[in-house]
Design an enzyme around this catalytic site. Structure first.
Site, PDB file in Angstrom:
ATOM      1  N   CYS A 140       0.860  -1.186   0.000  1.00  0.00           N
ATOM      2  CA  CYS A 140       0.000   0.000   0.000  1.00  0.00           C
ATOM      3  C   CYS A 140       0.892   1.230   0.000  1.00  0.00           C
ATOM      4  CB  CYS A 140      -0.911  -0.020   1.225  1.00  0.00           C
ATOM      5  SG  CYS A 140      -1.957   1.448   1.350  1.00  0.00           S
TER       6      CYS A 140
ATOM      7  N   HIS B 292      -9.239  -3.043  -2.383  1.00  0.00           N
ATOM      8  CA  HIS B 292      -8.193  -2.344  -1.625  1.00  0.00           C
ATOM      9  C   HIS B 292      -8.461  -0.838  -1.648  1.00  0.00           C
ATOM     10  CE1 HIS B 292      -3.939  -1.791  -0.221  1.00  0.00           C
ATOM     11  NE2 HIS B 292      -4.146  -0.605  -0.775  1.00  0.00           N
ATOM     12  N   GLU B 293      -8.720  -0.283  -2.833  1.00  0.00           N
ATOM     13  CA  GLU B 293      -8.971   1.154  -2.946  1.00  0.00           C
ATOM     14  C   GLU B 293     -10.286   1.537  -2.267  1.00  0.00           C
ATOM     15  OE1 GLU B 293      -6.515   2.943  -3.699  1.00  0.00           O
ATOM     16  OE2 GLU B 293      -5.337   1.282  -4.474  1.00  0.00           O
TER      17      GLU B 293
END
Length: 181
Positions: free
Chosen positions: A104, A146-147
């Protein structure tokens, strides 16, 4: 390891817009935005992600909270194309899960195994004002999740498999999805 440190120093110099774990906006659910604001934020995210990719050679997505903006917007870079997602929402997730070692931009240089659904259905508005509903699977589904987590105030290290957080030493582009056993 020395390469990772040099990359972090370059990112700090050339991408000062990025905020890191510990910044309160990363733990806050993002607010919905209007189309014009979403496009402006999305285009700025693309600019920052492109700089990050230039410095590091990696990076597939970036969400507004990662640049200190409490807005429900993220971008992806897939197949050499940047795409803006405004006010996205996951409508459906498969029961079938997979593991993947996620990095990340806001948690660098840490990575961790994260268990996520293999398939999702996502709704969003694009940069042209079109409302879309898409089904995604594999690595693309994982990227979207994830986003999306960023706009929900969640970091990958928050939902990591116990004991799996470590310094990233391998090339993240070589990571593969793994079945949950």
């Amino acid at each position: 390891m020395k390469n990772n440190i040099q990359n972090i120093e370059k990112v700090l110099e050339f991408c000062p817009e990025i905020v890191y774990a510990g910044h309160p906006v990363l733990r806050t659910k993002a607010s919905e935005v209007g189309l014009t604001q979403g496009i402006v934020i999305g285009n700025f995210l693309i600019k920052v992600l492109a700089k990050y990719r230039e410095v590091t050679g990696v990076g597939r997505g970036l969400a507004a909270p990662q640049i200190g903006e409490n807005s429900a917007v993220f971008v992806t870079y897939v197949n050499d194309v940047y795409k803006i997602y405004i006010n996205p929402r996951i409508l459906k997730s498969s029961k079938e899960l997979c593991l993947y070692r996620e990095g990340c931009l806001s948690c660098a240089p840490m990575c961790a195994d994260v268990k996520r659904p293999k398939n999702i259905t996502l709704e969003y508005t694009d940069e042209y004002g079109n409302f879309n509903i898409i089904e995604a699977d594999g690595v693309f589904a994982r990227l979207l999740q994830h986003e999306y987590d960023h706009i929900e105030g969640i970091l990958n290290i928050d939902i990591a498999e116990q004991g799996s957080i470590e310094v990233m030493v391998d090339n993240p582009l070589e990571e593969k999805l793994r079945d949950v056993i």
